[in-house]
Design a protein around this motif. Structure first.
Motif, PDB file in Angstrom:
ATOM      1  N   LEU A 118      -7.538  11.320  -4.610  1.00  0.00           N
ATOM      2  CA  LEU A 118      -7.451   9.947  -4.084  1.00  0.00           C
ATOM      3  C   LEU A 118      -8.569   9.729  -3.070  1.00  0.00           C
ATOM      4  N   TYR A 119      -9.356   8.676  -3.297  1.00  0.00           N
ATOM      5  CA  TYR A 119     -10.448   8.304  -2.388  1.00  0.00           C
ATOM      6  C   TYR A 119     -10.164   6.892  -1.863  1.00  0.00           C
ATOM      7  N   THR A 120     -10.270   6.768  -0.580  1.00  0.00           N
ATOM      8  CA  THR A 120     -10.083   5.450   0.038  1.00  0.00           C
ATOM      9  C   THR A 120     -11.399   5.011   0.664  1.00  0.00           C
ATOM     10  N   ILE A 121     -11.613   3.753   0.645  1.00  0.00           N
ATOM     11  CA  ILE A 121     -12.854   3.162   1.168  1.00  0.00           C
ATOM     12  C   ILE A 121     -12.563   1.717   1.540  1.00  0.00           C
ATOM     13  N   SER A 122     -13.438   1.138   2.352  1.00  0.00           N
ATOM     14  CA  SER A 122     -13.228  -0.241   2.784  1.00  0.00           C
ATOM     15  C   SER A 122     -14.568  -0.861   3.179  1.00  0.00           C
ATOM     16  N   THR A 123     -14.701  -2.084   2.849  1.00  0.00           N
ATOM     17  CA  THR A 123     -15.888  -2.846   3.282  1.00  0.00           C
ATOM     18  C   THR A 123     -15.630  -3.609   4.573  1.00  0.00           C
ATOM     19  N   ARG A 124     -14.506  -3.405   5.187  1.00  0.00           N
ATOM     20  CA  ARG A 124     -14.186  -4.050   6.462  1.00  0.00           C
ATOM     21  C   ARG A 124     -14.215  -3.008   7.575  1.00  0.00           C
ATOM     22  N   PRO A 125     -14.631  -3.403   8.717  1.00  0.00           N
ATOM     23  CA  PRO A 125     -14.784  -2.422   9.804  1.00  0.00           C
ATOM     24  C   PRO A 125     -13.475  -1.732  10.149  1.00  0.00           C
ATOM     25  N   LEU A 156      -2.175   6.059   4.906  1.00  0.00           N
ATOM     26  CA  LEU A 156      -2.133   7.414   4.375  1.00  0.00           C
ATOM     27  C   LEU A 156      -1.232   8.316   5.218  1.00  0.00           C
ATOM     28  N   SER A 157      -1.242   7.979   6.491  1.00  0.00           N
ATOM     29  CA  SER A 157      -0.399   8.789   7.363  1.00  0.00           C
ATOM     30  C   SER A 157       1.081   8.509   7.149  1.00  0.00           C
ATOM     31  N   GLU A 158       1.412   7.328   6.695  1.00  0.00           N
ATOM     32  CA  GLU A 158       2.811   6.956   6.485  1.00  0.00           C
ATOM     33  C   GLU A 158       3.271   7.237   5.058  1.00  0.00           C
ATOM     34  N   ALA A 159       2.348   7.359   4.172  1.00  0.00           N
ATOM     35  CA  ALA A 159       2.727   7.559   2.760  1.00  0.00           C
ATOM     36  C   ALA A 159       3.155   9.010   2.530  1.00  0.00           C
ATOM     37  N   ASP A 160       3.932   9.178   1.519  1.00  0.00           N
ATOM     38  CA  ASP A 160       4.384  10.502   1.128  1.00  0.00           C
ATOM     39  C   ASP A 160       3.474  10.989   0.016  1.00  0.00           C
ATOM     40  N   LEU A 161       2.517  11.755   0.414  1.00  0.00           N
ATOM     41  CA  LEU A 161       1.499  12.197  -0.538  1.00  0.00           C
ATOM     42  C   LEU A 161       1.584  13.711  -0.794  1.00  0.00           C
ATOM     43  N   ALA A 162       2.518  14.302  -0.197  1.00  0.00           N
ATOM     44  CA  ALA A 162       2.545  15.748  -0.312  1.00  0.00           C
ATOM     45  C   ALA A 162       3.303  16.249  -1.533  1.00  0.00           C
ATOM     46  N   ALA A 163       3.952  15.327  -2.212  1.00  0.00           N
ATOM     47  CA  ALA A 163       4.766  15.773  -3.322  1.00  0.00           C
ATOM     48  C   ALA A 163       3.933  16.368  -4.442  1.00  0.00           C
ATOM     49  N   GLY A 164       2.924  15.666  -4.844  1.00  0.00           N
ATOM     50  CA  GLY A 164       2.113  16.123  -5.982  1.00  0.00           C
ATOM     51  C   GLY A 164       0.929  16.955  -5.583  1.00  0.00           C
ATOM     52  N   GLY A 165       0.747  17.135  -4.324  1.00  0.00           N
ATOM     53  CA  GLY A 165      -0.404  17.924  -3.899  1.00  0.00           C
ATOM     54  C   GLY A 165      -1.725  17.262  -4.222  1.00  0.00           C
ATOM     55  N   ILE A 166      -1.761  15.983  -3.940  1.00  0.00           N
ATOM     56  CA  ILE A 166      -3.001  15.282  -4.251  1.00  0.00           C
ATOM     57  C   ILE A 166      -4.025  15.528  -3.148  1.00  0.00           C
ATOM     58  N   GLN A 167      -5.271  15.327  -3.491  1.00  0.00           N
ATOM     59  CA  GLN A 167      -6.380  15.468  -2.556  1.00  0.00           C
ATOM     60  C   GLN A 167      -6.822  14.092  -2.113  1.00  0.00           C
ATOM     61  N   VAL A 168      -6.735  13.878  -0.813  1.00  0.00           N
ATOM     62  CA  VAL A 168      -7.064  12.568  -0.257  1.00  0.00           C
ATOM     63  C   VAL A 168      -8.372  12.669   0.531  1.00  0.00           C
ATOM     64  N   THR A 169      -9.247  11.704   0.272  1.00  0.00           N
ATOM     65  CA  THR A 169     -10.524  11.627   0.991  1.00  0.00           C
ATOM     66  C   THR A 169     -10.757  10.188   1.430  1.00  0.00           C
ATOM     67  N   ALA A 182       0.838  -1.199   0.000  1.00  0.00           N
ATOM     68  CA  ALA A 182       0.000   0.000   0.000  1.00  0.00           C
ATOM     69  C   ALA A 182       0.875   1.251   0.000  1.00  0.00           C
ATOM     70  N   LEU A 183       1.925   1.210   0.807  1.00  0.00           N
ATOM     71  CA  LEU A 183       2.796   2.374   0.871  1.00  0.00           C
ATOM     72  C   LEU A 183       3.517   2.602  -0.459  1.00  0.00           C
ATOM     73  N   ALA A 184       3.924   1.504  -1.080  1.00  0.00           N
ATOM     74  CA  ALA A 184       4.603   1.656  -2.373  1.00  0.00           C
ATOM     75  C   ALA A 184       3.680   2.261  -3.404  1.00  0.00           C
ATOM     76  N   LEU A 185       2.476   1.836  -3.435  1.00  0.00           N
ATOM     77  CA  LEU A 185       1.529   2.367  -4.413  1.00  0.00           C
ATOM     78  C   LEU A 185       1.129   3.797  -4.073  1.00  0.00           C
ATOM     79  N   LEU A 186       0.911   4.055  -2.802  1.00  0.00           N
ATOM     80  CA  LEU A 186       0.525   5.417  -2.407  1.00  0.00           C
ATOM     81  C   LEU A 186       1.662   6.413  -2.687  1.00  0.00           C
ATOM     82  N   ASP A 187       2.888   5.934  -2.427  1.00  0.00           N
ATOM     83  CA  ASP A 187       3.993   6.831  -2.727  1.00  0.00           C
ATOM     84  C   ASP A 187       4.051   7.154  -4.214  1.00  0.00           C
ATOM     85  N   HIS A 188       3.772   6.167  -4.988  1.00  0.00           N
ATOM     86  CA  HIS A 188       3.774   6.424  -6.426  1.00  0.00           C
ATOM     87  C   HIS A 188       2.613   7.332  -6.834  1.00  0.00           C
ATOM     88  N   LEU A 189       1.487   7.126  -6.242  1.00  0.00           N
ATOM     89  CA  LEU A 189       0.338   7.989  -6.551  1.00  0.00           C
ATOM     90  C   LEU A 189       0.611   9.426  -6.088  1.00  0.00           C
TER      91      LEU A 189
END
Lengths: 778, 211
Positions: free
Chosen positions: A589-596, A606-619, A574-581
């Motif tokens: 970026l929208y995250t969702i889950s069918t598990r509690p 999301l807290s561990e991923a580096d998402l600030a590079a591209g200025g993406i919007q995470v929900t 997940a971290l590898a993919l999120l970092d790439h995204l």
């Protein structure tokens, strides 16, 4: 006439069954003749063959008639019709034959039967049963009525005047009758008085006059012939004073072992036709001094002449008027002399010669049971009254002398009886075996073939077991032995487990655990054993290209379908993919889950991923309830009155999205981080195909094989799995490795190597051990 | 009527949902959305029902003092503690405390739930290794040898060593061909089973809603 042997068909003979006939007729003989040719089952129905004569029926039991009412009752016969009055007038004391009074109105057959003289003595019937013969001694004191009265009657008599002898009773009873008649005498009774003194009902019947052959039917002719023969036989002289005893049927007189005459209280079998209802019974009862209560008078008898009376024939029976159609029971009368005119049959009595039916009808009916059924040659209990049955030798428990209604057996009894049948004894399985059709061999298609297994009846082979179910092949036996061995091993305590409390586990397990722990921990502790970069497989390259080629301001939905148990394996992916995204610009970026716990895992990633590079919007859309249905609803939309899963994030804040479904959101990529293949399938089927969105699956190493088919079919862009792909993806994307990732990767690699070594060594050791055990067993 | 009405409802809902895959229409789509939303609501309630069932089961074990009732007691206490703490923090912050960095709920979740579940999952490795080692003892035949060979190839081939490229290719082939074939068969079997069950439910033969 032939009579059945003693005891034969006696069970069919009951007083109620006795036909009305001439008074002195021996009812036993008549009944014996009547039913000699009848089947036992027909006996009860044959009773109805007696012509019913309702008008003359005494509705009350004779024993209820007291002496005080006797004369009044005799005089109260004013309701009788004229023809009966005439007949009554004809019933004069001895010498006045009944034929004089009513012969003109009587039918020929009846008129012929009337003059049959009473036989003063009863011939010793050879066809009587032994116990009856024993009671055949002639009475010593025929006039002593009280001696003949049963105990129960004596108790009833009580303070009544001392019983008079039959002679005295015969001479005294008629005297009060004219006094009581008084001036209320009806016309018919006055005619009786004019014709002569009141008839002494207790007096013996007048001797019958000979009847001309022309007026006598054939069957009566036979009777007369037999009568003549009997008269020629030596017999005791008839005594007027013994009239009450003579009125008693012969079979009743014979029942007294003391040889005394039949008790006068015993009603004559056939009442005189001239007597009013109950008159004749009252006579002999009055002789005992009993109180005869008032009995309801029967309705007046129509004046229609007797010959014109055609009694209704009961069903199944006919009553011939005489001649050749005379039934057997009437033909049996010829063996006994008649005394007085033939009495009209009583209503409902159907041959109740003793008039006891009404008495015993009031007694409780004892249901007939198998135990109470008399044996052959034995008189049925129902034939005789209680007080008479007591005289029968060997009689112990008298049965009520009534027609025992044939009750319908209870369902339980019927079922029990039916169960005793042969068909019921056979079980259903046995029936099925009988009906089973042979399928092979020469007896093919033949049913009812005896199965061989049915023959093998032994201790270990029961009849209901099939041979093919019992035969155990060698292979099955080996398997059974193996199962037994395994069960025995599990049941028995392992010798390795009881070595000591410190070694609760076998030593081999301890060694395995230690080796694995060392292999895993050593790279983590050292931290310098960096493995070479893993090669980039085509799947990884496809995934990388899919993300790397995302257009600016694209929309990506990431489904976190894993929980903490598999987070160690999926989190690096997940971290590898999120970092790439995160490298993409203006990505939504929208995250969702069918598990509690999925949203928490997403938030953690999301807290561990580096998402600030591209200025993406995470929900983080949070939890999506409903599993596959929830995914479907997310894809196609929610109903108008329901909030869309896209409307709020996991904190409940509005997402400001105008789209209510994925189809409107139009994501460019759906990444499924799934711990199981089911989640991958749900997202591919419910969301990817519906929105025509490419789906990238990042699964655990165990779920990857089940995701590959979707990859091969083109429904998945790529399938990434495990730590290796995470490391390879990071290496491919150039993001570098974190210390945690390197530790996990090295530990997992060395742990896998150690596991392989252990499996090989264990296989070799245990393989040789098992071989040695087999050799020892052999 | 005890079975007719539920069967009619199930068949009707199934047909409506199925028809929307073949026909388009706003009304029928809205009806399908309503039905799907009901299923989603029921799915959400199933989580709550599961938690309550867990508490009841362990409460019975504690009440009857069955074997291991102490663990049941710990389970109940932990669940109630997490519910109380989470509810309290949720009422205080207005959002789910699981997503707050400093919340007790999140600390407990990361430090206890995640760690314990990861530890339990790691034990699987030991069990699998031990089972593979003893396999030759309980069932020493060629099939066991083949099974162990596949396991070894997968384990060794998974290791990223360059000198093991041949083993790596064998591993990839095993996963992409035999394993995928088996997985495809499993998926097809599941699909056929789902189709069969769907038909049985639609025809009323299968009544899972029955007692």
């Amino acid at each position: 006439m032939t009579t059945p042997p003693d005891g034969e068909n006696y069970e069919e003979r009951k007083p109620a069954d006795q036909p009305t006939g001439p008074e002195p007729l021996d009812p036993l003989d008549a009944l014996r003749a009547q039913f000699s040719d009848e089947a036992p089952e027909e006996g009860r129905e044959r009773k109805s063959s007696v012509p019913p004569t309702a008008p003359l029926q005494d509705p009350e039991p004779d024993f209820t008639i007291g002496p005080e009412d006797e004369a009044r009752k005799s005089g109260a016969s004013g309701d009788l019709p004229d023809w009966l009055a005439e007949t009554m007038g004809a019933s004069q004391p001895a010498g006045a034959g009944p034929e004089e009074a009513g012969r003109g109105d009587l039918p020929d057959w009846l008129a012929g039967a009337q003059p049959v003289p009473a036989s003063p003595e009863q011939p010793a019937s050879s066809d009587r049963p032994d116990w009856l013969r024993a009671a055949d001694a002639p009475p010593e004191q025929p006039g002593d009525v009280s001696d003949d009265v049963p105990d129960w009657l004596r108790g009833v008599m009580g303070p009544s005047p001392p019983p008079a002898g039959p002679e005295k009773a015969a001479s005294q009873e008629p005297t009060p009758e004219p006094e009581r008649a008084g001036e209320d005498l009806p016309d018919w009774f006055r005619e009786v008085q004019e014709s002569g003194p009141p008839a002494d009902t207790t007096a013996p019947a007048p001797p019958p006059e000979p009847v001309s052959d022309a007026d006598t039917p054939d069957w009566l002719k036979d009777i007369q012939e037999v009568k003549a023969e009997e008269e020629a036989a030596p017999s005791a002289p008839a005594q007027p004073g013994a009239a009450p005893a003579e009125e008693v049927p012969d079979w009743l007189q014979d029942m007294f072992p003391t040889g005394e005459p039949a008790p006068p209280e015993t009603p004559p079998p056939t009442p005189e036709p001239a007597a009013p209802p109950g008159q004749e019974d009252a006579d002999w009862v009055s002789a005992l001094g009993l109180d005869v209560p008032e009995t309801p008078q029967p309705p007046p008898i129509p004046e229609a002449p007797l010959p014109e009376i055609t009694p209704p024939e009961p069903a199944g029976a006919s009553f011939p008027t005489g001649g050749e159609e005379l039934p057997d029971w009437m033909q049996a009368m010829e063996t006994a002399p008649t005394e007085g005119p033939p009495a009209a049959p009583q209503e409902g009595g159907e041959g109740d010669l003793l008039g006891l039916d009404e008495i015993f009808a009031t007694q409780p009916v004892k249901p007939r049971t198998e135990e109470s059924k008399p044996e052959e040659g034995e008189i049925e209990a129902g034939e005789l009254p209680d007080w008479l049955r007591g005289l029968q030798p060997g009689a112990e428990e008298p049965a009520p002398m009534v027609d025992i209604p044939v009750e319908e057996p209870s369902p339980e009894l019927r079922e029990q009886i039916e169960d005793l049948r042969f068909e019921s004894i056979l079980s259903e399985e046995a029936k099925a075996e009988e009906e089973r059709k042979e399928t092979v061999g020469a007896l093919r298609d033949v049913t009812g073939v005896i199965q061989p297994e049915l023959i093998f009846e032994g201790e270990s082979l029961s009849a209901d077991e099939r041979v093919d179910r019992i035969i155990v092949t060698d292979e099955q036996a080996a398997r059974i032995a193996m199962i037994k061995e395994l069960l025995a091993k599990e049941a028995s305590t392992s010798p390795e487990a009881v070595e000591g409390p410190a070694l609760a586990l076998p030593l081999g397990r301890w060694l395995t655990a230690v080796v694995l722990l060392v292999a895993i921990a050593l790279p983590v502790v050292l931290g310098e054993l960096i493995l070479p970069d893993p090669p980039a497989p085509p799947e990884l390259v496809a995934a990388y290209q899919q993300i790397d080629t995302l257009p600016p301001a694209s929309v990506v939905l990431v489904a976190f379908e894993y929980e903490p148990d598999t987070a160690g394996e999926l989190q690096p992916l997940a971290l590898a993919l999120l970092d790439h995204l995160g490298q993409r610009e203006e990505l939504s970026l929208y995250t969702i889950s069918t598990r509690p716990t999925g949203p928490a895992m997403a938030e953690r990633a999301l807290s561990e991923a580096d998402l600030a590079a591209g200025g993406i919007q995470v929900t983080n859309l949070g939890y999506l309830a409903g599993g596959a249905n929830g995914i479907r609803e997310l894809a196609i939309g929610s109903p108008p009155f329901s909030a869309s899963p896209l409307a709020f994030d996991y904190t409940g804040n509005a997402t400001q999205l105008t789209s209510t479904r994925l189809a409107d959101l139009r994501p460019d990529l759906i990444i499924v981080l799934a711990a199981s293949s089911t989640d991958v399938r749900d997202w591919v089927e419910q969301a990817g195909r519906t929105t025509e969105t490419p789906v990238l699956a990042a699964t655990s190493a165990g779920a990857a094989p089940l995701a590959y088919p979707y990859r091969q079919s083109g429904q998945l862009v790529a399938v990434l799995s495990g730590i290796n792909d995470a490391v390879a993806y990071r290496a491919l994307s150039g993001f570098g490795f974190t210390a945690a990732l390197l530790s996990i990767w090295n530990a997992q690699a060395f742990g896998g190597g150690a596991a392989a070594v252990l499996i090989v060594l264990g296989g070799i050791v245990y393989g040789f051990k098992a071989r040695r055990e087999r050799q020892e067993q052999d | 009527m005890k079975y007719i009405i539920p069967a009619a409802i199930a068949i009707g809902v199934g047909l409506v949902t199925l028809v929307t895959y073949f026909f388009e229409g706003a009304d029928i789509l809205n009806l399908r959305l309503v039905l799907t939303n009901w299923a989603v609501i029921l799915g959400g309630l199933a989580v709550l029902v599961g938690v309550l069932n867990l508490l009841l089961v362990h409460a019975r074990r504690v009440q009857s003092q069955a074997r291991g009732w102490v663990y049941s007691l710990v389970t109940i206490a932990a669940a109630l503690f997490m519910i109380l703490v989470g509810s309290g923090e949720g009422l205080r912050s207005g959002i789910s405390p699981l997503y707050e960095e400093t919340s007790v709920t999140r600390v407990l979740f990361s430090g206890v739930v995640v760690a314990s579940q990861a530890a339990l999952a790691s034990l699987v490795m030991f069990f699998l290794v031990l089972a593979a080692m003893r396999m030759m003892r309980s069932r020493p035949n060629l099939w066991s040898v083949g099974f162990l060979a596949a396991v070894l190839i997968t384990l060794i081939g998974w290791m990223p060593f360059g000198f093991m490229s041949t083993v790596n290719r064998i591993r990839d082939w095993l996963i992409s061909v035999p394993a995928s074939a088996g997985a495809r068969g499993i998926i097809l079997g599941v699909a056929l089973g789902t189709l069969t069950v769907g038909i049985r439910v639609l025809t009323g033969v299968e009544r899972p809603y029955k007692d």
